[in-house]
Write an enzyme that holds these catalytic residues in place. Structure first.
Site, PDB file in Angstrom:
ATOM      1  N   GLY A 179      49.323  28.662  -7.152  1.00 32.61           N
ATOM      2  CA  GLY A 179      48.574  29.924  -7.300  1.00 32.61           C
ATOM      3  C   GLY A 179      48.541  30.927  -6.138  1.00 32.61           C
ATOM      4  O   GLY A 179      48.745  31.993  -6.315  1.00 32.61           O
ATOM      5  N   CYS A 201      42.130  20.300 -15.325  1.00 29.15           N
ATOM      6  CA  CYS A 201      41.578  20.939 -14.159  1.00 29.15           C
ATOM      7  C   CYS A 201      40.131  20.866 -14.009  1.00 29.15           C
ATOM      8  O   CYS A 201      39.639  20.963 -12.905  1.00 29.15           O
ATOM      9  CB  CYS A 201      42.066  22.296 -14.039  1.00 29.15           C
ATOM     10  SG  CYS A 201      41.718  23.476 -15.397  1.00 29.15           S
ATOM     11  N   GLU A 241      41.606  16.968  -5.623  1.00 32.80           N
ATOM     12  CA  GLU A 241      41.923  16.937  -7.058  1.00 32.80           C
ATOM     13  C   GLU A 241      42.922  16.005  -7.233  1.00 32.80           C
ATOM     14  O   GLU A 241      44.060  15.988  -6.608  1.00 32.80           O
ATOM     15  CB  GLU A 241      42.393  18.242  -7.623  1.00 32.80           C
ATOM     16  CG  GLU A 241      42.643  18.224  -9.110  1.00 32.80           C
ATOM     17  CD  GLU A 241      43.121  19.749  -9.903  1.00 32.80           C
ATOM     18  OE1 GLU A 241      42.450  19.861 -10.800  1.00 32.80           O
ATOM     19  OE2 GLU A 241      43.745  20.156  -8.951  1.00 32.80           O
TER      20      GLU A 241
END
Length: 648
Positions: free
Chosen positions: A388, A439, A539
């Site tokens: 991103g 996510c 993550e």
């Protein structure tokens, strides 16, 4: 709707009808066809031997027999689907009889019944006519003189069958010609479909639609039809989504239902957008009137991830079409099957050509080409924070707007006044849903020290009951991870947690008792996790829960917000005052109270900090694809008189 490359991959007729040439692929040497079909003069038809001719004739007849049987099976399956949807119609009628005074909803149900009935009646008629055409073509081929049985004529005969029967090419075996029949893997799960060049891409993008009254009614109709088509195609789509992504079938069913819901919701907003056009804004000078108009932002590049292949696409496609934009979507190279199937639904809905475009391939090649393309006005991306950031950097050079839904490391805070059984259910659902590949996963558990041991014991007991297995197995609660690299990453993070001193409560490795070769990971829970550990800060995108205790509410809020991410957060407590207080103090775009992970297309979805920019879903999901134009008019009859004094 497909790119030429994807169409060639899904319908390799020329490959099966031409001599192969060996090329090197990621799988090793694979036969590939030249671009020109062999002529009849080049075939062994000119040979003096009669045996190849009679053999080919017999094989052709056998192939037609098989094709006819397959077609009958295809039609029978369709009739079974009709019976299934007759049952749905009865459900609608029962609802109407049960609630006769819900006039608006009942009218919607009656409209739905009419559309479904008409659609299936027309399709049944079409299939019956197709069967007649098929039999006619087969009879023609049977009666064809043997001197005309050249490869080219056989090829044209089969093209005739495909064109008039609309049977998927994969369902019909092609005749064996003079050279051997070569097989070809049309869809490789380990590698994407062919790349598309920027030149080819430029020719496939159409200018954006212009939003006006008649156009909005068209968009509303398109979106509603797509919703109905999704409902009628939901069973194969659900199986395809589960097969491609590895998530259990019940989860895939939920996803596809949400896809249909998204299209229906944005169909309603498209209709409401008509009423918003020309909204008057009150200004302080009565000599002027100001009105607002909403126009499409332009052509949108949509890049979606592999964990929710079709749902993430629908979150962007539905509002983009409702806003009047054109779009180019790039699905993940790992899970593109349902997106390709979606192309046929777009065709059935008769969406104008050029509105919907699709390209497939690796992100670093096709994705960057798409983002940097001069005709792209807006980039809507869901994926990792690293990618991103790179997309935002590329878009900044053209000053393009971006919408980024990125990673997360969401906390779930459990206070000591909760119902332990309910808390354990939501903790597990928040981290093990979608195989942990989500996510917004609430993968950081903050639990009050007074109930920690009790909750840990129940978590261990219930996590070890989770059935890990193949996605299509009805008993499966958690399927395999999407690919080898993700599997290795998750196992690597688990090993990191062990090395850094966290305690493995349960799991911690490859799941046992699963099909060999799959990327199965045990539901894993770590306790005694420190805030500096990688499993707490990074993550993982897998079925791994990291837990630690807290003493006070202030400590819990501090630990929850101590993250570079801010997508989601959850709080469980029986005190309403505490729940409301903590929810307002979370630094995240989504907060769940007494639950984890529910998502509704009517509410905005997105995060703070490094979890993204902008919002999907809700009214926000539509408005991001609209440019607001103010039209200010001087309505006074008197001259303005600034430079030229009034003579009045």
């Amino acid at each position: 709707m497909y790119t030429e490359e994807a169409r060639a991959m899904s319908k390799p007729l020329s490959l099966l009808l031409t001599p192969p040439s060996t090329v090197r692929t990621p799988h090793g040497p694979t036969p590939q066809a030249p671009s020109v079909l062999p002529s009849s003069a080049a075939s062994p038809r000119s040979s003096t031997s009669a045996s190849p001719l009679s053999q080919r004739t017999c094989l052709l007849h056998i192939s037609l027999h098989i094709s006819l049987h397959i077609y009958c099976i295809y039609l029978s399956t369709y009739l079974l689907h009709i019976l299934q949807y007759l049952f749905h119609i009865l459900q609608y009628l029962f609802h109407i009889l049960q609630y006769p005074f819900h006039i608006f909803h009942n009218l919607q149900y009656l409209f739905t019944i009419s559309c479904i009935s008409l659609s299936y009646l027309l399709r049944l008629t079409s299939y019956i006519v197709s069967l007649a055409n098929f039999l006619h073509a087969a009879f023609t081929c049977y009666c064809m003189p043997s001197t005309l049985l050249s490869p080219t004529n056989i090829y044209l005969t089969y093209i005739y069958l495909f064109h008039f029967t609309h049977i998927p090419v994969a369902c019909i075996p092609l005749p064996i010609l003079a050279h051997p029949l070569y097989t070809f893997d049309t869809l490789s799960f380990a590698h994407p479909l062919p790349r598309i060049s920027s030149t080819r891409l430029a020719t496939r993008i159409s200018p954006p639609l212009l939003v006006h009254t008649s156009c909005l009614h068209l968009l509303h109709a398109i979106l509603l039809v797509q919703s109905f088509l999704f409902c009628s195609n939901s069973y194969p789509l659900r199986r395809l989504e589960a097969f491609d992504s590895g998530k259990p079938v019940p989860e895939a069913e939920w996803d596809i239902d949400d896809v249909a819901g998204a299209f229906e919701y944005y169909a309603e907003l498209a209709e409401q957008l008509d009423a918003r056009q020309g909204t008057e804004v009150k200004v302080p000078m009565e000599e002027f009137t100001t009105k607002l108009y909403y126009e499409p932002v332009g052509c949108i590049a949509i890049i979606v991830p592999w964990n929710y292949p079709l749902l993430m696409a629908a979150w962007k496609i539905a509002p983009a079409i409702a806003a009047g934009c054109t779009l180019v979507i790039k699905p993940s190279e790992w899970t593109c099957l349902s997106a390709l199937e979606f192309c046929s639904i777009i065709q059935d809905a008769e969406v104008p050509k050029g509105v919907f475009n699709m390209v497939t391939g690796y992100g670093k090649d096709v994705g960057e080409t798409l983002v940097n393309h001069p005709q792209i006005d807006f980039v809507a991306f869901t994926g990792s924070t690293a990618v991103g950031s790179r997309i935002m950097k590329n878009a900044a050079e053209k000053l393009n707007t971006v919408s980024l839904e990125l990673g997360g490391k969401s906390p779930i805070v459990v206070f000591d006044d909760v119902d332990v059984e309910k808390a354990v259910e939501w903790i597990m659902f928040g981290v093990f849903w979608t195989n942990g590949q989500i996510c917004s996963s609430t993968s950081r558990l903050l639990i009050h020290e007074d109930i920690a041991d009790q909750v840990y014991a129940r978590l261990k007991e219930e996590a070890e009951k989770i059935k890990v297995g193949a996605a299509l197995d009805p008993a499966t609660k958690m399927g395999p991870l999407v690919n080898e690299s993700q599997y290795n990453k998750v196992l690597g993070m688990i090993e990191s947690g062990k090395r850094q001193g966290a305690t493995v409560l349960t799991g911690g490795g490859r799941a046992t008792g699963c099909p060999s070769g799959g990327y199965y990971v045990q539901p894993t829970i770590f306790t005694n996790v420190e805030p500096s550990m990688d499993i707490w800060t990074q993550e993982i995108f897998g079925p791994v829960l990291s837990a630690r205790t807290f003493k006070t509410e202030a400590e819990a809020i501090r630990l929850a917000n101590d993250s570079e991410y801010g997508l989601g957060a959850a709080v469980l407590s029986d005190s309403k005052e505490r729940r409301d207080r903590v929810a307002r103090k979370f630094r995240s775009g989504i907060v769940w109270v007494q639950c984890s992970q529910p998502c509704f297309c009517q509410a905005p979805w997105g995060g703070m900090k490094r979890s993204g920019i902008g919002r999907d879903l809700g009214q926000y999901g539509l408005d991001r694809f609209l440019e607001v134009k103010q039209v200010t008019e001087y309505v006074s009859a008197n001259p303005w008189g600034w430079f030229i004094p009034s003579k009045m």
